[in-house]
Design an enzyme around this catalytic site. Sequence first.
Site, PDB file in Angstrom:
ATOM      1  N   ARG A 194      -6.342   7.907   8.371  1.00  0.00           N
ATOM      2  CA  ARG A 194      -7.479   7.939   9.289  1.00  0.00           C
ATOM      3  C   ARG A 194      -6.993   7.878  10.726  1.00  0.00           C
ATOM      4  O   ARG A 194      -6.180   7.027  11.074  1.00  0.00           O
ATOM      5  CB  ARG A 194      -8.418   6.757   9.007  1.00  0.00           C
ATOM      6  CG  ARG A 194      -9.310   7.042   7.871  1.00  0.00           C
ATOM      7  CD  ARG A 194     -10.379   5.977   7.693  1.00  0.00           C
ATOM      8  NE  ARG A 194     -11.073   6.262   6.454  1.00  0.00           N
ATOM      9  CZ  ARG A 194     -12.037   7.162   6.345  1.00  0.00           C
ATOM     10  NH1 ARG A 194     -12.430   7.838   7.387  1.00  0.00           N
ATOM     11  NH2 ARG A 194     -12.593   7.395   5.184  1.00  0.00           N
ATOM     12  N   THR A 237     -10.755   8.365  16.212  1.00  0.00           N
ATOM     13  CA  THR A 237     -11.966   9.063  15.749  1.00  0.00           C
ATOM     14  C   THR A 237     -12.458   8.538  14.405  1.00  0.00           C
ATOM     15  O   THR A 237     -13.600   8.780  14.014  1.00  0.00           O
ATOM     16  CB  THR A 237     -11.698  10.562  15.598  1.00  0.00           C
ATOM     17  OG1 THR A 237     -10.763  10.766  14.524  1.00  0.00           O
ATOM     18  CG2 THR A 237     -11.133  11.147  16.875  1.00  0.00           C
ATOM     19  N   ASP A 262      -1.400  -5.124  -2.269  1.00  0.00           N
ATOM     20  CA  ASP A 262      -1.213  -3.727  -1.852  1.00  0.00           C
ATOM     21  C   ASP A 262      -0.414  -3.004  -2.935  1.00  0.00           C
ATOM     22  O   ASP A 262       0.767  -3.273  -3.135  1.00  0.00           O
ATOM     23  CB  ASP A 262      -0.476  -3.660  -0.518  1.00  0.00           C
ATOM     24  CG  ASP A 262      -0.384  -2.234   0.024  1.00  0.00           C
ATOM     25  OD1 ASP A 262       0.273  -1.400  -0.629  1.00  0.00           O
ATOM     26  OD2 ASP A 262      -0.974  -1.974   1.094  1.00  0.00           O
ATOM     27  N   ASP A 265       2.866  -1.159  -1.731  1.00  0.00           N
ATOM     28  CA  ASP A 265       3.963  -2.084  -1.425  1.00  0.00           C
ATOM     29  C   ASP A 265       4.568  -2.662  -2.699  1.00  0.00           C
ATOM     30  O   ASP A 265       5.787  -2.806  -2.831  1.00  0.00           O
ATOM     31  CB  ASP A 265       3.469  -3.238  -0.548  1.00  0.00           C
ATOM     32  CG  ASP A 265       3.268  -2.799   0.910  1.00  0.00           C
ATOM     33  OD1 ASP A 265       3.808  -1.746   1.296  1.00  0.00           O
ATOM     34  OD2 ASP A 265       2.557  -3.514   1.641  1.00  0.00           O
TER      35      ASP A 265
END
Length: 209
Positions: A104, A108, A200, A203
């Site tokens: 992302r 924006t 995560d 990870d």
Amino acid sequence: MGNVHVLDHPLIQHKLSFIRDRNTGTKEFRELVDEVAMLMAFEITRDLPLEETTIETPVTTTTTKVLAGKKIGLVPILRAGLGMVDGMLKLIPAAKVGHVGLYRDPETLKPVEYYIKLPSDIHERELIVIDPMLATGGSANDAIQSLKNRGAKNIRLMCLIAAPEGVEVIKEHHPDVDIYLAALDEKLDDHAYIVPGLGDAGDRLFGTK
């Protein structure tokens, strides 16, 4: 109409407990994710069509069933989705594999594709988008839209765990996409981590922090 399928097979649930455990190291985590992906592939392909064929056994000629040529495509979302591909390929070795990489734009907040490479015939394939974590639903939503923009017609989404918030995003934007999960978790926390979750996934799969 897209449905949510929680695959609560005892072996999946057992292995998922060790995947969640913070004390599970990278090697074991990777092996467990691989095994759960294979077990999920078994469930996700339950409705593939069959056709009859004739073979000769050592005893006689008989009619048996084989897959009816339904083409499968696996599309992991980089990078964590890579950890589930090999397990699926053990059961579906003829599947083709595409890759989607997204991030992302911090200003924006729009998705940016930094990498996409897909089989040329995705419009003919039953595509399984793979991402271990369905948290906010942003990445999976964007990846599914990228596939549809390129002509994909039949898409399923496969995740280890999901938050209700992510499931709702996919159901709202892609009501035709079935979602397959090993577990539907409680919620997202303030940092958009799934609770209770597993940390995560990228990870833990690749040993990075």
